[in-house]
Design a protein around this motif. Structure first.
Motif, short mmCIF file in Angstrom:
data_model
loop_
_atom_site.label_atom_id
_atom_site.label_comp_id
_atom_site.label_asym_id
_atom_site.label_seq_id
_atom_site.Cartn_x
_atom_site.Cartn_y
_atom_site.Cartn_z
N ASP A 185 5.62 46.27 41.02
CA ASP A 185 5.33 44.93 40.26
C ASP A 185 4.82 45.05 39.23
N LYS A 186 4.83 43.87 38.01
CA LYS A 186 3.68 44.32 36.65
C LYS A 186 3.92 43.02 35.79
N VAL A 187 2.31 42.81 36.39
CA VAL A 187 1.72 41.60 36.28
C VAL A 187 1.12 41.65 35.46
N ALA A 188 1.43 40.57 34.38
CA ALA A 188 0.54 39.78 33.20
C ALA A 188 -0.58 38.47 33.37
N CYS A 189 -1.71 38.12 32.96
CA CYS A 189 -2.33 37.16 32.73
C CYS A 189 -2.21 36.71 31.15
N LEU A 190 -2.15 35.63 30.72
CA LEU A 190 -2.57 35.60 29.38
C LEU A 190 -3.04 34.05 30.05
N ALA A 191 -4.25 33.64 29.37
CA ALA A 191 -4.92 33.33 29.36
C ALA A 191 -6.23 32.89 28.38
N THR A 192 -6.26 31.59 28.34
CA THR A 192 -7.47 30.69 27.38
C THR A 192 -8.48 31.33 27.75
N LEU A 193 -9.72 31.35 26.66
CA LEU A 193 -10.74 31.34 27.01
C LEU A 193 -11.91 30.71 25.97
N THR A 225 11.07 48.35 33.34
CA THR A 225 10.05 49.48 32.35
C THR A 225 9.23 48.42 31.72
N SER A 226 8.26 49.06 31.12
CA SER A 226 7.29 48.78 30.83
C SER A 226 7.57 48.38 29.45
N ALA A 227 8.66 49.56 28.76
CA ALA A 227 9.55 49.30 27.78
C ALA A 227 10.29 47.58 27.93
N SER A 228 10.38 47.19 28.96
CA SER A 228 11.11 45.63 29.04
C SER A 228 9.78 44.94 29.23
N PHE A 229 9.25 45.43 29.61
CA PHE A 229 7.58 44.46 30.34
C PHE A 229 7.39 43.44 28.53
N GLY A 230 6.80 45.23 27.71
CA GLY A 230 5.60 44.68 26.87
C GLY A 230 6.99 43.35 25.98
#
Length: 419
Positions: A109-117, A194-199
């Motif tokens: 399972d792929k997880v991405a965190c997108l955060a403002t800083l 897959t990474s091709a879809s996750f991107g």
């Protein structure tokens, strides 16, 4: 009770509980305590139904992003942003195969965190010497033992119930002024695709949050090839930064492998770790090259036993490969000057929060869909932009559906997630 008899607000409460609690059973108990009469099977059906709707909405945004038709949902262009990606493993089984677990497999399972800083840039390196957290033997040894990227050894057999390892807090509690950027608002993308879809999913989320217009942009990950494929395809204008924690693991393991005893190994680690911290990765690679010549080339093929994994020739070769492949992403003094993060601790923590719902020894999710719908619910409640409430406000049939869906979220403090 028939699910159609539930109001939109009650359904939101039910599926939010299904995402927050560790099992459908626990979620059912929590919902029943609020006076709603519902069975565990009904909770499960509603959770997967709403999860599938979230999948459809996510995939539609990906299509709009590819067609350059996706509009931002926030009115704020953030000053600094980071995108971090990591993954884990969950247990799956064949669907429609009768009771029990059939054809068990581990799926990523792929997880991405997108955060403002929030945080300043600096004229000079604000922290030229490594923090104490990287000079404490017990903390470093614990870090290396728990991180799957431990150099010199193949990833240990995963314990699905083991919590995410604590990571050193770089720039905090060091007796000096904080220099590392502070996280403001976090959103989450999670999938078994897959990474091709996750991107493209990550790209659509970044587009909706005005990330591509931010003056300072960073993409932080470990050295896995698919991470940097996603970076090249969707985040090429973001500063590529390889996670310093993984570099520490490789440096520590190789220093231990080439040293006669623990004391000399720790001394060698401090020298090489400090060189990496200061951006002198080439110096470490030169010394590792000399050690490889002295020890001999790594044995061919993959290691089959613990002894083979600890072979100094193999450990040094792995460190040389990792540092050599990522040296252009290890300019840590410049990243610190620009006020950018140097570790993937945000997503490491987020993976642990995601796994708390979808991963345990007792859980086996049906393939191919299985956990995908629950991952969408979990990602929604872990995102700090109130997206679950917005989803239900826009859901067909909701009497409170709003015409203007632009989110004027403040990037100064996290929005409250749906309760």
């Amino acid at each position: 009770m028939d699910e159609h008899a539930f109001s939109s607000s009650v359904i939101q409460r039910i599926v939010t509980a299904a995402a927050r609690f560790s099992s459908f059973r626990d979620a059912t108990d929590a919902v029943q305590m609020t006076g709603v009469h519902i069975s565990e099977n009904q909770v499960r059906r509603l959770a997967h139904e709403v999860g599938r709707e979230l999948i459809a909405a996510r995939d539609q945004k990906v299509v709009e992003h590819r067609r350059r038709q996706l509009e931002p949902r926030t009115a704020v262009v953030p000053e600094a942003v980071v995108v971090e990606i990591d993954g884990g493993r969950i247990r799956t089984r064949a669907a429609d195969a009768g009771p029990g677990v059939h054809q068990a497999q581990n799926k990523e399972d792929k997880v991405a965190c997108l955060a403002t800083l929030s945080g300043p840039a600096f004229a000079a390196d604000p922290c030229p010497e490594p923090p104490e957290s990287f000079r404490c033997p017990r903390r470093v040894q614990r870090l290396v033992q728990l991180m799957k990227g431990s150099a010199g050894e193949a990833a240990a057999q995963e314990n699905p119930d083991e919590p995410t390892p604590p990571v050193p807090l770089v720039g905090e509690s060091e007796g000096s002024e904080r220099w590392s950027p502070k996280r403001l608002v976090r959103t989450c993308v999670a999938s078994l695709e897959t990474s091709a879809s996750f991107g493209p999913m990550m790209g659509a989320e970044a587009q909706e949050r005005h990330f591509y217009e931010a003056p300072r942009r960073a993409f932080v990950a470990d050295g896995s090839a698919y991470n940097w494929s996603i970076h090249r395809g969707y985040f090429g204008t973001f500063e590529p930064i390889v996670d310093f924690l993984h570099a520490v693991c490789y440096v520590f393991s190789s220093a231990t492998a080439v040293s006669a005893d623990e004391t000399s190994g720790w001394s060698q680690y401090l020298v090489w770790m400090r060189a990496c911290w200061q951006g002198r990765v080439g110096d470490v690679l030169t010394e590792l090259d000399h050690w490889q010549e002295r020890l001999g080339e790594s044995p061919p093929g993959e290691a089959q036993t613990a002894e083979e994994r600890r072979d100094p020739r193999r450990v040094v070769a792995q460190a040389r490969s990792y540092l050599g492949n990522n040296r252009d992403r290890m300019a840590y003094p410049r990243y610190r000057r620009e006020g950018l993060p140097t570790t993937s601790s945000l997503v490491e923590s987020l993976v642990g929060e995601v796994n708390a719902r979808v991963k345990s020894k007792q859980k086996h999710w049906n393939r191919p869909a299985g956990a995908e719908s629950i991952l969408q619910l979990r990602a929604a409640v872990l995102s700090q932009d109130d997206r679950m409430s917005r989803f239900f406000a826009e859901r067909p049939g909701c009497p409170f559906r709003k015409q203007d869906t632009l989110c004027h979220e403040s990037e100064d403090v996290p929005a409250q997630t749906a309760a």
